[in-house]
Design a protein around this motif. Structure first.
Motif, PDB file in Angstrom:
ATOM      1  N   VAL A 165       0.857  -1.207   0.000  1.00  0.00           N
ATOM      2  CA  VAL A 165       0.000   0.000   0.000  1.00  0.00           C
ATOM      3  C   VAL A 165       0.888   1.250   0.000  1.00  0.00           C
ATOM      4  CG1 VAL A 165      -1.683   1.343   1.331  1.00  0.00           C
ATOM      5  CG2 VAL A 165      -1.959  -1.130   1.125  1.00  0.00           C
ATOM      6  N   PHE A 166       1.945   1.193   0.806  1.00  0.00           N
ATOM      7  CA  PHE A 166       2.851   2.336   0.895  1.00  0.00           C
ATOM      8  C   PHE A 166       3.543   2.606  -0.447  1.00  0.00           C
ATOM      9  CE2 PHE A 166       7.101   4.036   1.448  1.00  0.00           C
ATOM     10  CZ  PHE A 166       6.863   5.150   2.223  1.00  0.00           C
ATOM     11  N   LEU A 167       4.120   1.559  -1.035  1.00  0.00           N
ATOM     12  CA  LEU A 167       4.873   1.750  -2.289  1.00  0.00           C
ATOM     13  C   LEU A 167       3.958   2.167  -3.443  1.00  0.00           C
ATOM     14  CD1 LEU A 167       7.437  -1.181  -2.177  1.00  0.00           C
ATOM     15  CD2 LEU A 167       7.896   1.260  -1.903  1.00  0.00           C
ATOM     16  N   LEU A 168       2.826   1.482  -3.557  1.00  0.00           N
ATOM     17  CA  LEU A 168       1.884   1.832  -4.615  1.00  0.00           C
ATOM     18  C   LEU A 168       1.368   3.254  -4.406  1.00  0.00           C
ATOM     19  CD1 LEU A 168       0.301   0.786  -7.088  1.00  0.00           C
ATOM     20  CD2 LEU A 168      -1.459  -0.055  -5.513  1.00  0.00           C
ATOM     21  N   GLY A 169       1.088   3.564  -3.142  1.00  0.00           N
ATOM     22  CA  GLY A 169       0.589   4.907  -2.824  1.00  0.00           C
ATOM     23  C   GLY A 169       1.623   5.970  -3.114  1.00  0.00           C
ATOM     24  N   ALA A 170       2.868   5.731  -2.714  1.00  0.00           N
ATOM     25  CA  ALA A 170       3.922   6.729  -2.938  1.00  0.00           C
ATOM     26  C   ALA A 170       4.120   6.959  -4.432  1.00  0.00           C
ATOM     27  CB  ALA A 170       5.229   6.268  -2.294  1.00  0.00           C
ATOM     28  N   ALA A 171       4.172   5.880  -5.204  1.00  0.00           N
ATOM     29  CA  ALA A 171       4.376   6.014  -6.649  1.00  0.00           C
ATOM     30  C   ALA A 171       3.212   6.767  -7.282  1.00  0.00           C
ATOM     31  CB  ALA A 171       4.529   4.631  -7.286  1.00  0.00           C
ATOM     32  N   THR A 172       1.980   6.386  -6.901  1.00  0.00           N
ATOM     33  CA  THR A 172       0.806   7.034  -7.488  1.00  0.00           C
ATOM     34  C   THR A 172       0.759   8.518  -7.129  1.00  0.00           C
ATOM     35  OG1 THR A 172      -0.372   4.946  -7.326  1.00  0.00           O
ATOM     36  CG2 THR A 172      -1.711   6.924  -7.636  1.00  0.00           C
ATOM     37  N   CYS A 173       0.972   8.822  -5.844  1.00  0.00           N
ATOM     38  CA  CYS A 173       0.907  10.220  -5.416  1.00  0.00           C
ATOM     39  C   CYS A 173       2.005  11.044  -6.094  1.00  0.00           C
ATOM     40  CB  CYS A 173       1.047  10.319  -3.904  1.00  0.00           C
ATOM     41  SG  CYS A 173      -0.435   9.750  -3.037  1.00  0.00           S
ATOM     42  N   ALA A 174       3.186  10.471  -6.251  1.00  0.00           N
ATOM     43  CA  ALA A 174       4.283  11.207  -6.887  1.00  0.00           C
ATOM     44  C   ALA A 174       3.960  11.502  -8.341  1.00  0.00           C
ATOM     45  CB  ALA A 174       5.578  10.405  -6.787  1.00  0.00           C
ATOM     46  N   VAL A 175       3.474  10.492  -9.044  1.00  0.00           N
ATOM     47  CA  VAL A 175       3.150  10.658 -10.460  1.00  0.00           C
ATOM     48  C   VAL A 175       2.036  11.695 -10.633  1.00  0.00           C
ATOM     49  CG1 VAL A 175       2.000   9.434 -12.327  1.00  0.00           C
ATOM     50  CG2 VAL A 175       3.978   8.415 -11.223  1.00  0.00           C
ATOM     51  N   LEU A 176       1.032  11.635  -9.736  1.00  0.00           N
ATOM     52  CA  LEU A 176      -0.047  12.618  -9.830  1.00  0.00           C
ATOM     53  C   LEU A 176       0.469  14.026  -9.522  1.00  0.00           C
ATOM     54  CD1 LEU A 176      -3.027  10.635  -8.249  1.00  0.00           C
ATOM     55  CD2 LEU A 176      -2.643  11.189 -10.664  1.00  0.00           C
ATOM     56  N   GLY A 177       1.438  14.116  -8.628  1.00  0.00           N
ATOM     57  CA  GLY A 177       2.036  15.415  -8.329  1.00  0.00           C
ATOM     58  C   GLY A 177       2.732  15.993  -9.544  1.00  0.00           C
ATOM     59  N   VAL A 178       3.491  15.151 -10.249  1.00  0.00           N
ATOM     60  CA  VAL A 178       4.168  15.615 -11.460  1.00  0.00           C
ATOM     61  C   VAL A 178       3.126  16.079 -12.488  1.00  0.00           C
ATOM     62  CG1 VAL A 178       5.700  14.967 -13.360  1.00  0.00           C
ATOM     63  CG2 VAL A 178       6.120  14.050 -11.084  1.00  0.00           C
ATOM     64  N   ALA A 179       2.052  15.291 -12.612  1.00  0.00           N
ATOM     65  CA  ALA A 179       1.011  15.655 -13.573  1.00  0.00           C
ATOM     66  C   ALA A 179       0.327  16.962 -13.178  1.00  0.00           C
ATOM     67  CB  ALA A 179      -0.012  14.530 -13.678  1.00  0.00           C
ATOM     68  N   LEU A 180       0.078  17.114 -11.869  1.00  0.00           N
ATOM     69  CA  LEU A 180      -0.625  18.304 -11.370  1.00  0.00           C
ATOM     70  C   LEU A 180       0.231  19.566 -11.505  1.00  0.00           C
ATOM     71  CD1 LEU A 180      -3.425  18.600 -10.025  1.00  0.00           C
ATOM     72  CD2 LEU A 180      -2.298  18.400  -7.798  1.00  0.00           C
ATOM     73  N   SER A 181       1.536  19.393 -11.617  1.00  0.00           N
ATOM     74  CA  SER A 181       2.434  20.561 -11.643  1.00  0.00           C
ATOM     75  C   SER A 181       2.231  21.433 -12.869  1.00  0.00           C
ATOM     76  CB  SER A 181       3.892  20.102 -11.586  1.00  0.00           C
ATOM     77  OG  SER A 181       4.285  19.559 -12.830  1.00  0.00           O
ATOM     78  N   VAL A 182       1.538  20.916 -13.892  1.00  0.00           N
ATOM     79  CA  VAL A 182       1.346  21.750 -15.087  1.00  0.00           C
ATOM     80  C   VAL A 182       0.179  22.725 -14.901  1.00  0.00           C
ATOM     81  CG1 VAL A 182       2.262  19.974 -16.615  1.00  0.00           C
ATOM     82  CG2 VAL A 182      -0.198  20.156 -16.294  1.00  0.00           C
ATOM     83  N   LEU A 183      -0.646  22.511 -13.876  1.00  0.00           N
ATOM     84  CA  LEU A 183      -1.814  23.383 -13.691  1.00  0.00           C
ATOM     85  C   LEU A 183      -1.463  24.817 -13.306  1.00  0.00           C
ATOM     86  CD1 LEU A 183      -4.785  21.475 -11.983  1.00  0.00           C
ATOM     87  CD2 LEU A 183      -4.523  22.215 -14.344  1.00  0.00           C
ATOM     88  N   PRO A 184      -0.628  25.033 -12.277  1.00  0.00           N
ATOM     89  CA  PRO A 184      -0.349  26.427 -11.885  1.00  0.00           C
ATOM     90  C   PRO A 184       0.389  27.158 -13.007  1.00  0.00           C
ATOM     91  CG  PRO A 184       0.413  24.874 -10.201  1.00  0.00           C
ATOM     92  CD  PRO A 184       0.081  24.075 -11.418  1.00  0.00           C
ATOM     93  N   ARG A 185      -0.022  28.397 -13.282  1.00  0.00           N
ATOM     94  CA  ARG A 185       0.637  29.153 -14.333  1.00  0.00           C
ATOM     95  C   ARG A 185       1.998  29.676 -13.864  1.00  0.00           C
ATOM     96  NH1 ARG A 185      -0.971  28.311 -19.268  1.00  0.00           N
ATOM     97  NH2 ARG A 185       0.106  30.237 -19.814  1.00  0.00           N
ATOM     98  N   THR A 186       2.134  29.917 -12.582  1.00  0.00           N
ATOM     99  CA  THR A 186       3.417  30.401 -12.058  1.00  0.00           C
ATOM    100  C   THR A 186       3.761  29.637 -10.781  1.00  0.00           C
ATOM    101  OG1 THR A 186       2.480  32.051 -10.576  1.00  0.00           O
ATOM    102  CG2 THR A 186       2.873  32.744 -12.852  1.00  0.00           C
TER     103      THR A 186
END
Lengths: 283, 292
Positions: A165-186
C-alpha cells in the motif's frame, strides 16, 4: 560529427546512463528537499503534528474496542489516515508545488538545455518522494509507538500489506504530483492551486474526519480518488479487524485499494508523458 | 558535418506570435571557432533568435542548423555539445556552488574539472556556499560556470555579464579569451558594446526582427561610420570635424592658431557605430530630438 565523437568515451548504454544520472538526481533532490525549511514543515512534519494534536485533543473520545476489549486510542485511530495523508503531501502536494516552482524559476529550462534525459529527472523526483515518504512514515510510526503507545502489527503478512500500500501509494501520489504541476501558471500561484485540491481530498477521504460518518454520496465521491483507498488500506494494517465492518461494503476491500490506486497510477503516468515539458513552449 | 561547415547556419528565419512578426528573415552563419555578437535594442529579437538556436522555441519559417542538427530535433547527444547561459535565471539554489557544478558535470561525457571551473569564474571562496546566498553577480558567474562545465563546442551567452562589477567583467573577458583559444565557438548577446568589441570577431545588428547589418567588427556599419572625428575648442566654442585625414586637419589647426584647446582625435568606437546604425533605422526619431 566524426571530428568530435571520436574523443568521447561512449562506453555506457543510454539506459545505464539514464539510470546512473537518475540515481545521482535522487541524492541531489533529497538534499534540496530537506534544505527547504517550509516544505519540510508543511509536507514532511505536518502529519506528525496533526497526529500529535488529534491524539491529545481526542484522548477521551470513544473510538471503539478491539477484539480483546481494549479501547482503541485516538492515536491508533488517526495513525492510518496520517500515513495516507503523508503520501499525498510528500507525493502529490510537494511534487506539484516543487515542479511548478522549478518550471517558473528556470530550473527546468536549464535542465532542458542540458543533456540530462527527462527520465533521469523523473527517477530523481520519484526517489525524492520515496525517501522522504519512508522517513516520514518511520517518524509517524515511532511517534505513535513511543509517545502514544499505539500497538503495531505483529504479523508479517500485515506488514506486507503495509509495504505494498505504501509503495503503490507513494508512486501514485508522486506521479499525480508531477502531472498536477502543469496546472499552476506560475510558481507563486502553485500553493494556491494545489493545496485546496489536496486539502479537500484529505477532508473527504477519512484522514481528519471519520469516513464512516460522511454522507454516502460524499463517500462515493471520495471513492473515485486514491486517497480514500490508501487510508482504507492503512486502516486495514493498524486497526483491529473488527473495524472493517464500518467500511463501505463492510470489508477492507484490499483488491479495491490495489485496483483504484493502480488505475490512478496509470492515469498519472499517461498524464506525465503527455503534459510534461521542460518549458512552456513559446510562452 | 565537417570542419568547414558553419557551426550555426541561419537562413530566412521567421518567427511570428499570433499576428505579430518577431523575426523577419534573419540570415547569418557562425564559423567554427568564431565569436559572433548579436547586438540590438531590447525587444529586437536577439533572445528569440538565440532560443530558437538552443531548441527552446520553434521557428515559424526558415532554415536553421546548429552543429549540423535542426534544433527542433536536437536530442541529448546534441545538447551534450552545447553550453547555454540563459538571459535570466532565478533558481532557488538550495545547493552549494560545488554541488551544482558537480551535478551538471555528471551530465557530460568529458566535463571540465569542477574546481577549475569554479576558480575560472572567481568563486573559489564561495564553492561551499548555497547558491541562494550569493549576490546577483555571483549567481551570474555560477550560470557561466554551468555553461562551460560540459566543455561545449558551441557556447551561447545571452547577456552574460549583467550584474558584474568592472573587475568581474574583466576576468570574464579573460575567461572567454581562453575558451576562444581552445577553439570554442561562441554566440554572444550583450548590451555592453565594449564587451562585444573586446570579445567578438564578427557582429550582427538586429532591429525590429531584421538583421540590419552583419560583418567583422572593423567593417560593420560601413566605412562612412568609421570616419575619425577631430574635436577641439576655441574662442567661438566647441568644434567637431569628421575627416579621413585627421592629421592634416590638426596640422592645419596648429598652423592657423597654435595649440588647440581640448584637442581630440577619435575613431568611432563600436558603440558609436552601433548607435549610428540603430538611430538610422529608428522608426520614431522625434523622441531622440526631444532628449537633446
Amino acid at each position: 560529427m566524426t571530428t568530435t565523437t571520436t574523443t568521447l568515451p561512449v562506453l555506457r548504454s543510454p539506459l545505464q546512463r539514464t539510470i546512473r544520472l537518475g540515481l545521482g538526481r535522487v541524492r541531489y533532490e533529497v538534499r534540496g528537499y530537506f534544505r527547504q525549511g517550509d516544505s519540510v514543515f508543511f509536507t514532511f512534519l505536518f502529519p506528525v503534528v496533526f497526529l500529535t494534536i488529534f491524539s491529545v485533543a481526542f484522548s477521551n473520545f470513544d473510538f471503539g474496542k478491539d477484539a480483546a476489549g481494549h479501547a482503541v486510542s485516538a492515536a491508533r485511530y488517526y495513525l492510518p489516515g496520517m500515513l495516507a495523508a503523508g503520501l499525498l503531501l510528500t507525493g502529490t502536494q510537494n511534487m506539484a508545488v516543487e515542479i511548478a516552482g522549478e518550471r517558473s524559476d528556470g530550473t527546468l529550462k536549464r535542465l532542458g538545455g542540458s543533456p540530462l534525459p527527462v527520465f533521469s529527472y523523473f527517477i530523481g523526483k520519484m526517489g525524492e518522494v520515496l525517501v522522504s515518504a519512508l522517513l516520514q512514515a518511520a517518524l509517524l510510526l515511532v511517534v505513535a509507538r513511543l509517545a502514544f503507545q499505539v500497538p503495531l502489527p505483529a504479523v508479517a503478512s500485515t506488514w506486507v500489506t503495509f509495504g505494498w500500500v505504501f509503495l503503490l501509494g507513494a508512486a501514485t501520489c508522486a506521479v499525480l504530483g508531477v502531472a498536477l504541476s502543469v496546472l499552476p501558471r506560475t510558481g507563486k500561484s502553485a500553493t494556491a492551486v494545489v493545496i485546496p485540491i489536496t486539502l479537500v481530498l484529505q477532508f473527504i477521504s477519512g484522514v481528519y474526519l471519520q469516513f464512516s460518518q460522511l454522507p454516502v454520496w460524499l463517500q462515493n465521491v471520495a471513492a473515485v480518488f486514491p486517497l480514500k483507498w490508501l487510508a482504507q488500506g492503512m486502516r486495514s494494517v493498524f486497526l483491529p479487524s473488527g473495524f472493517s465492518a464500518i467500511e463501505q461494503g463492510g470489508t477492507w476491500d484490499l483488491a479495491g485499494v490495489a485496483l483504484v490506486t493502480s488505475i490512478w497510477l496509470v492515469v498519472g503516468l499517461v498524464l506525465c508523458r503527455v503534459t510534461f515539458r521542460w518549458i512552456r513552449r513559446d510562452s | 558535418m565537417t570542419n568547414s561547415d558553419p557551426v550555426v547556419h541561419v537562413r530566412n528565419l521567421r518567427k511570428t506570435y499570433g499576428g505579430s512578426t518577431v523575426l523577419d528573415g534573419v540570415s547569418f552563419d557562425i564559423e567554427r571557432g568564431e565569436t559572433f555578437a548579436l547586438l540590438g535594442p531590447n525587444g529586437a529579437g536577439k533572445s528569440t533568435t538565440i532560443e530558437i538556436l538552443e531548441g527552446y522555441r520553434d521557428r515559424s519559417d526558415g532554415e536553421v542548423s546548429v552543429l549540423g542538427v535542426d534544433p527542433r530535433h536536437g536530442g541529448t547527444d546534441w545538447k551534450a555539445h552545447l553550453g547555454i547561459v540563459l538571459q535570466d535565471t532565478g533558481e532557488s539554489g538550495n545547493v552549494t556552488v560545488r554541488e551544482q557544478l558537480g551535478q551538471f558535470a555528471g551530465y557530460y561525457s568529458n566535463p571540465r574539472d569542477v574546481d577549475e571551473v569554479i576558480a575560472a569564474v572567481g568563486l573559489q571562496d564561495k564553492a561551499t556556499t548555497l547558491i541562494r546566498r550569493l549576490s546577483g553577480g555571483q549567481r551570474r558567474r555560477v550560470d557561466v560556470a554551468l555553461g562551460i562545465v560540459g566543455r561545449p563546442q558551441l557556447l551561447f551567452l545571452d547577456e552574460p555579464t549583467t550584474g558584474f562589477d568592472p573587475e568581474a567583467r574583466r576576468s570574464f573577458w579573460e575567461l572567454i579569451h581562453r575558451l576562444k583559444a581552445e577553439g570554442t565557438t561562441i554566440l554572444l548577446t550583450t548590451h555592453y558594446l565594449d564587451e562585444a568589441a573586446q570579445l567578438s570577431d564578427r557582429a550582427g545588428v538586429i532591429m525590429g526582427g531584421r538583421l540590419i547589418d552583419v560583418g567583422t567588427l572593423d567593417r560593420i556599419g560601413g566605412p562612412e561610420a568609421r570616419v575619425p572625428v577631430v574635436r577641439w575648442r576655441d574662442a567661438s566654442g566647441a568644434h567637431e570635424r569628421r575627416t579621413d585625414h585627421p592629421g592634416a586637419v590638426v596640422a592645419e589647426l596648429v598652423r592657423a592658431g597654435g595649440e588647440p584647446e581640448h584637442l581630440e582625435v577619435v575613431r568611432p568606437s563600436l558603440e558609436d557605430v552601433y548607435l549610428a546604425l540603430v538611430s538610422e533605422h529608428e522608426p520614431a526619431p522625434q523622441e531622440l530630438e526631444l532628449s537633446r
